[in-house]
Design a protein around this motif. Structure first.
Motif, mmCIF file in Angstrom:
data_model
loop_
_atom_site.group_PDB
_atom_site.id
_atom_site.type_symbol
_atom_site.label_atom_id
_atom_site.label_comp_id
_atom_site.label_asym_id
_atom_site.label_seq_id
_atom_site.Cartn_x
_atom_site.Cartn_y
_atom_site.Cartn_z
ATOM 1 N N MET A 31 43.521 61.736 21.388
ATOM 2 C CA MET A 31 43.173 61.842 19.971
ATOM 3 C C MET A 31 44.419 62.064 19.129
ATOM 4 N N ASP A 32 45.559 61.708 19.686
ATOM 5 C CA ASP A 32 46.854 61.809 18.992
ATOM 6 C C ASP A 32 47.244 63.246 18.669
ATOM 7 N N ALA B 51 34.018 60.680 17.035
ATOM 8 C CA ALA B 51 34.996 61.752 16.848
ATOM 9 C C ALA B 51 36.416 61.223 17.015
ATOM 10 N N TRP B 52 36.572 60.351 18.006
ATOM 11 C CA TRP B 52 37.907 59.802 18.287
ATOM 12 C C TRP B 52 38.427 58.985 17.100
ATOM 13 N N LYS B 55 39.297 61.276 14.145
ATOM 14 C CA LYS B 55 40.537 62.036 14.303
ATOM 15 C C LYS B 55 41.773 61.142 14.273
ATOM 16 N N THR B 56 41.681 59.973 14.891
ATOM 17 C CA THR B 56 42.876 59.129 15.008
ATOM 18 C C THR B 56 43.081 58.229 13.787
ATOM 19 N N HIS B 58 41.608 55.306 13.339
ATOM 20 C CA HIS B 58 41.200 53.925 13.593
ATOM 21 C C HIS B 58 39.780 53.747 13.043
ATOM 22 N N LYS B 77 44.331 51.096 13.142
ATOM 23 C CA LYS B 77 44.866 51.423 11.800
ATOM 24 C C LYS B 77 46.280 50.871 11.645
#
Lengths: 160, 77
Positions: A31-32, B51-52, B55-56, B58, B77
């Motif tokens: 998740m970076d 969620a991923w 958060k990221t 994308h 992104k």
């Protein structure tokens, strides 16, 4: 405030207790989020070369462990018999395989590949006679201050 | 009309956290603006992929369910 760091403490070396820090650590980095796992005391077992998939699970004092035959309760004292840890571990491995869960070694490889900081506690290594060459590649050896310095920068801290 | 995509990723049969890890690995190798189509069977993949992406950063273009298979289209992104 949004945290972009995760600092995890892995202090146990049984199979079931090795999963949460590795699952959450790899998910965090995916998740970076910048991620570090501090391996202390028995947690160091996870980092030993070739050990990740050999960790065991004990049926002793572990009442939450599912019963081998659903509905039939095995008295906890049976767990004291020789070989029962191996039996419980084999059973758990079977369930994990059936659920298609990643092996601990796969998660550890992912952690290394994604640059999770894997910090082995120097003091625990000294206490337990573990040398750097006993551990997988990609591990750094440091102390409490190194971990806390990382955690102090707005990290989510998870303790296992 | 079905979503167009640049790359496919099969995560069927994998359980948490592997679909997320493999998605991350695949998207890292793609160009900005490209679309990844990911297949999973883990029901936990829906909230996890939401969620991923949240958060990221994308973009989740679509997610569909066909029988036991979930399909996600994510734009890098």
């Amino acid at each position: 405030m949004t945290a972009n760091r995760v600092a995890i403490i892995a202090g146990h070396g049984s199979m079931d207790e090795a999963y949460p820090p590795l699952i959450l650590g790899t998910a965090a980095v995916a998740m970076d989020m910048e991620t570090a796992i501090f391996f202390t005391f028995y947690g160091l077992e996870i980092l030993k070369k070739g050990m990740a998939d050999k960790l065991q699970v004990s049926p002793i004092a572990n009442p939450a462990m599912p019963q081998p035959v659903p509905g039939i309760s095995v008295p906890n004292i049976v767990g004291m018999l020789p070989g029962m840890t191996a039996v419980a571990t084999g059973m758990m491995n079977g369930w994990m395989k059936k659920a298609n869960t990643a092996k601990l070694s796969e998660l550890l490889d992912m952690a290394v590949e994604f640059d999770v900081r894997l910090i082995a506690c120097q003091m625990s290594m000294d206490v337990m006679g573990i040398k750097l060459e006993d551990l997988i590649d990609g591990v750094e050896v440091a102390g409490a201050a190194a971990f806390l310095e990382f955690a102090s920068k707005d990290a989510i801290v998870l303790n296992f | 009309m079905s979503q167009s995509f640049d790359q496919e990723l099969d995560c069927k049969g994998l359980s948490c956290p592997m679909p997320i890890l493999k998605t991350k690995k695949a998207i890292d190798k793609m160009e900005s603006g490209q679309v990844l189509k990911m297949f999973a069977t883990d029901p936990g993949a829906i909230p996890d992929m939401e969620a991923w992406t949240a958060k990221t950063g994308h973009e989740m273009l679509s997610h569909e369910k066909d029988g036991d298979v979930f399909t996600f289209c994510v734009k890098k992104k």
